[in-house]
Design a protein around this motif. Sequence first.
Motif, PDB file in Angstrom:
ATOM      1  N   SER A   1      -4.023  -4.183 -20.323  1.00 13.33           N
ATOM      2  CA  SER A   1      -5.188  -3.334 -20.055  1.00 13.33           C
ATOM      3  C   SER A   1      -6.253  -3.447 -21.145  1.00 13.33           C
ATOM      4  CB  SER A   1      -4.758  -1.881 -19.870  1.00 13.33           C
ATOM      5  OG  SER A   1      -4.198  -1.363 -21.051  1.00 13.33           O
ATOM      6  N   LYS A   2      -5.849  -3.837 -22.356  1.00 16.86           N
ATOM      7  CA  LYS A   2      -6.824  -4.004 -23.455  1.00 16.86           C
ATOM      8  C   LYS A   2      -7.587  -5.324 -23.344  1.00 16.86           C
ATOM      9  CE  LYS A   2      -3.869  -1.396 -26.553  1.00 16.86           C
ATOM     10  NZ  LYS A   2      -2.896  -1.483 -27.610  1.00 16.86           N
ATOM     11  N   LYS A   3      -7.014  -6.281 -22.618  1.00 17.19           N
ATOM     12  CA  LYS A   3      -7.605  -7.621 -22.545  1.00 17.19           C
ATOM     13  C   LYS A   3      -8.522  -7.825 -21.342  1.00 17.19           C
ATOM     14  CE  LYS A   3      -3.837  -9.870 -24.974  1.00 17.19           C
ATOM     15  NZ  LYS A   3      -3.031 -11.068 -25.060  1.00 17.19           N
ATOM     16  N   PHE A   4      -8.383  -6.994 -20.305  1.00 18.00           N
ATOM     17  CA  PHE A   4      -9.157  -7.185 -19.077  1.00 18.00           C
ATOM     18  C   PHE A   4     -10.294  -6.169 -19.000  1.00 18.00           C
ATOM     19  CE2 PHE A   4      -4.930  -8.581 -16.910  1.00 18.00           C
ATOM     20  CZ  PHE A   4      -4.926  -9.740 -17.655  1.00 18.00           C
ATOM     21  N   ALA A   5     -11.306  -6.509 -18.232  1.00 17.28           N
ATOM     22  CA  ALA A   5     -12.462  -5.622 -18.066  1.00 17.28           C
ATOM     23  C   ALA A   5     -12.142  -4.512 -17.064  1.00 17.28           C
ATOM     24  CB  ALA A   5     -13.657  -6.425 -17.579  1.00 17.28           C
ATOM     25  N   LYS A   6     -12.302  -3.288 -17.507  1.00 23.95           N
ATOM     26  CA  LYS A   6     -12.106  -2.140 -16.620  1.00 23.95           C
ATOM     27  C   LYS A   6     -13.316  -2.060 -15.693  1.00 23.95           C
ATOM     28  CE  LYS A   6     -11.695   2.874 -16.787  1.00 23.95           C
ATOM     29  NZ  LYS A   6     -11.622   4.045 -17.654  1.00 23.95           N
ATOM     30  N   VAL A   7     -13.057  -2.037 -14.365  1.00 22.77           N
ATOM     31  CA  VAL A   7     -14.169  -2.058 -13.412  1.00 22.77           C
ATOM     32  C   VAL A   7     -14.258  -0.812 -12.534  1.00 22.77           C
ATOM     33  CG1 VAL A   7     -14.390  -4.579 -13.338  1.00 22.77           C
ATOM     34  CG2 VAL A   7     -12.786  -3.430 -11.782  1.00 22.77           C
ATOM     35  N   ALA A   8     -13.181  -0.053 -12.418  1.00 21.18           N
ATOM     36  CA  ALA A   8     -13.235   1.138 -11.550  1.00 21.18           C
ATOM     37  C   ALA A   8     -12.043   2.052 -11.820  1.00 21.18           C
ATOM     38  CB  ALA A   8     -13.245   0.734 -10.083  1.00 21.18           C
ATOM     39  N   THR A   9     -12.228   3.312 -11.502  1.00 21.43           N
ATOM     40  CA  THR A   9     -11.131   4.285 -11.460  1.00 21.43           C
ATOM     41  C   THR A   9     -11.221   4.958 -10.108  1.00 21.43           C
ATOM     42  OG1 THR A   9     -11.215   4.653 -13.850  1.00 21.43           O
ATOM     43  CG2 THR A   9     -10.110   6.327 -12.521  1.00 21.43           C
ATOM     44  N   ILE A  10     -10.138   4.880  -9.352  1.00 17.44           N
ATOM     45  CA  ILE A  10     -10.084   5.495  -8.030  1.00 17.44           C
ATOM     46  C   ILE A  10      -8.779   6.268  -7.949  1.00 17.44           C
ATOM     47  CG2 ILE A  10     -10.069   5.100  -5.535  1.00 17.44           C
ATOM     48  CD1 ILE A  10     -11.575   2.426  -6.146  1.00 17.44           C
ATOM     49  N   GLY A  11      -8.883   7.567  -7.753  1.00 18.90           N
ATOM     50  CA  GLY A  11      -7.680   8.401  -7.783  1.00 18.90           C
ATOM     51  C   GLY A  11      -7.088   8.329  -9.172  1.00 18.90           C
ATOM     52  N   ASN A  12      -5.785   8.120  -9.250  1.00 15.01           N
ATOM     53  CA  ASN A  12      -5.180   7.988 -10.592  1.00 15.01           C
ATOM     54  C   ASN A  12      -4.868   6.522 -10.908  1.00 15.01           C
ATOM     55  OD1 ASN A  12      -2.838   7.658  -9.029  1.00 15.01           O
ATOM     56  ND2 ASN A  12      -1.565   8.762 -10.488  1.00 15.01           N
TER      57      ASN A  12
ATOM     58  N   ILE B   1       0.844  -1.202   0.000  1.00 16.37           N
ATOM     59  CA  ILE B   1       0.000   0.000   0.000  1.00 16.37           C
ATOM     60  C   ILE B   1       0.875   1.248   0.000  1.00 16.37           C
ATOM     61  CG2 ILE B   1      -1.630   1.343   1.397  1.00 16.37           C
ATOM     62  CD1 ILE B   1      -2.814  -1.427   2.294  1.00 16.37           C
ATOM     63  N   TYR B   2       1.906   1.246   0.827  1.00 20.44           N
ATOM     64  CA  TYR B   2       2.805   2.407   0.923  1.00 20.44           C
ATOM     65  C   TYR B   2       3.450   2.713  -0.423  1.00 20.44           C
ATOM     66  CZ  TYR B   2       6.948   5.123   2.183  1.00 20.44           C
ATOM     67  OH  TYR B   2       7.936   6.076   2.240  1.00 20.44           O
ATOM     68  N   HIS B   3       4.069   1.703  -1.034  1.00 22.56           N
ATOM     69  CA  HIS B   3       4.816   1.952  -2.270  1.00 22.56           C
ATOM     70  C   HIS B   3       3.920   2.158  -3.495  1.00 22.56           C
ATOM     71  CE1 HIS B   3       8.806   1.564  -0.664  1.00 22.56           C
ATOM     72  NE2 HIS B   3       8.457   0.460  -0.034  1.00 22.56           N
ATOM     73  N   GLU B   4       2.805   1.481  -3.528  1.00 24.81           N
ATOM     74  CA  GLU B   4       1.943   1.558  -4.702  1.00 24.81           C
ATOM     75  C   GLU B   4       0.936   2.710  -4.632  1.00 24.81           C
ATOM     76  OE1 GLU B   4       1.803  -0.690  -7.558  1.00 24.81           O
ATOM     77  OE2 GLU B   4       3.807  -1.152  -6.814  1.00 24.81           O
ATOM     78  N   ALA B   5       0.615   3.187  -3.414  1.00 24.96           N
ATOM     79  CA  ALA B   5      -0.487   4.151  -3.333  1.00 24.96           C
ATOM     80  C   ALA B   5      -0.319   5.228  -2.262  1.00 24.96           C
ATOM     81  CB  ALA B   5      -1.790   3.388  -3.076  1.00 24.96           C
ATOM     82  N   LYS B   6       0.886   5.474  -1.788  1.00 27.52           N
ATOM     83  CA  LYS B   6       1.033   6.471  -0.714  1.00 27.52           C
ATOM     84  C   LYS B   6       0.600   7.866  -1.149  1.00 27.52           C
ATOM     85  CE  LYS B   6       5.924   7.415  -1.414  1.00 27.52           C
ATOM     86  NZ  LYS B   6       6.838   6.335  -1.639  1.00 27.52           N
ATOM     87  N   ASN B   7       0.591   8.126  -2.434  1.00 34.04           N
ATOM     88  CA  ASN B   7       0.169   9.447  -2.933  1.00 34.04           C
ATOM     89  C   ASN B   7      -1.330   9.490  -3.236  1.00 34.04           C
ATOM     90  OD1 ASN B   7       0.217   7.779  -5.169  1.00 34.04           O
ATOM     91  ND2 ASN B   7       1.004   9.346  -6.549  1.00 34.04           N
ATOM     92  N   GLN B   8      -2.045   8.443  -2.911  1.00 32.36           N
ATOM     93  CA  GLN B   8      -3.485   8.355  -3.169  1.00 32.36           C
ATOM     94  C   GLN B   8      -4.274   8.689  -1.904  1.00 32.36           C
ATOM     95  OE1 GLN B   8      -4.703   7.418  -6.461  1.00 32.36           O
ATOM     96  NE2 GLN B   8      -2.560   7.985  -6.714  1.00 32.36           N
ATOM     97  N   SER B   9      -5.564   8.893  -2.072  1.00 32.04           N
ATOM     98  CA  SER B   9      -6.457   9.106  -0.925  1.00 32.04           C
ATOM     99  C   SER B   9      -6.551   7.800  -0.136  1.00 32.04           C
ATOM    100  CB  SER B   9      -7.852   9.490  -1.423  1.00 32.04           C
ATOM    101  OG  SER B   9      -8.430   8.396  -2.133  1.00 32.04           O
ATOM    102  N   GLU B  10      -7.179   7.867   1.027  1.00 32.29           N
ATOM    103  CA  GLU B  10      -7.383   6.637   1.803  1.00 32.29           C
ATOM    104  C   GLU B  10      -8.178   5.624   0.985  1.00 32.29           C
ATOM    105  OE1 GLU B  10      -9.030   7.381   5.673  1.00 32.29           O
ATOM    106  OE2 GLU B  10      -7.212   8.376   6.360  1.00 32.29           O
ATOM    107  N   LYS B  11      -9.167   6.100   0.243  1.00 29.86           N
ATOM    108  CA  LYS B  11      -9.974   5.207  -0.602  1.00 29.86           C
ATOM    109  C   LYS B  11      -9.081   4.517  -1.636  1.00 29.86           C
ATOM    110  CE  LYS B  11     -14.117   5.260  -3.517  1.00 29.86           C
ATOM    111  NZ  LYS B  11     -15.174   6.109  -4.094  1.00 29.86           N
ATOM    112  N   GLY B  12      -8.170   5.276  -2.238  1.00 25.59           N
ATOM    113  CA  GLY B  12      -7.252   4.690  -3.215  1.00 25.59           C
ATOM    114  C   GLY B  12      -6.310   3.681  -2.590  1.00 25.59           C
TER     115      GLY B  12
END
Length: 190
Positions: free
Chosen positions: A173-184, A66-77
């Motif tokens: 990303s072209k092969k999988f179903a996009k299900v959500a966008t949260i933050g960036n 979580i720290y390395h992948e999303a520390k710049n994101q909101s708590e939700k992200g």
Amino acid sequence: MKRFIALLVLGLCVGYALGYLTEKPVVEPKPEPVPVQKVEVVKLPVIPKPIPSIDPEQHQCLALNIYHEAKNQSEKGQIAVGLVTLNRVADPRWPGTICGVVYQAKMWKGNPIRNMCQFSFFCDGKSDKPIESVAWKTARGIATFVMENHDNISDITFGADHYHADYVKPWWSKKFAKVATIGNHIFYKK
């Protein structure tokens, strides 16, 4: 009588001149100062309460992810990244532990091959040690929340098992179903 009045006036003038007849302020004695006692403040170490249902090693792996992948994101992200990690743990296509999922990579001579990891921080060639204390504390708290409540909260990623930042476009990303966008981050389900 004239003499008496003259003497009285003379006495009053002399007394006033010498200061005997003016009011003098009453000076009360000052209390003696009380000595100040020095009190030494001792800082006790903060020992986090153990969470019996959470394995500390698995918690550490999730918090690092979580720290390395999303520390710049909101708590939700950050929660979303934690949920993707746990969604993978529950899926037989990935390792059955958080640490197994987080550190899944193609290896060469015991080291991860650059850009051949499930999560980029593990094989980017940089130290994995957290250096931002506030972000690290937040990531640890979110890891605890996600681990304790994974089965009781609504999955805001809708079961996603992949994600990427919106400024990159991985081949899958072209092969999988996009299900959500949260933050960036954009989330997908295979």
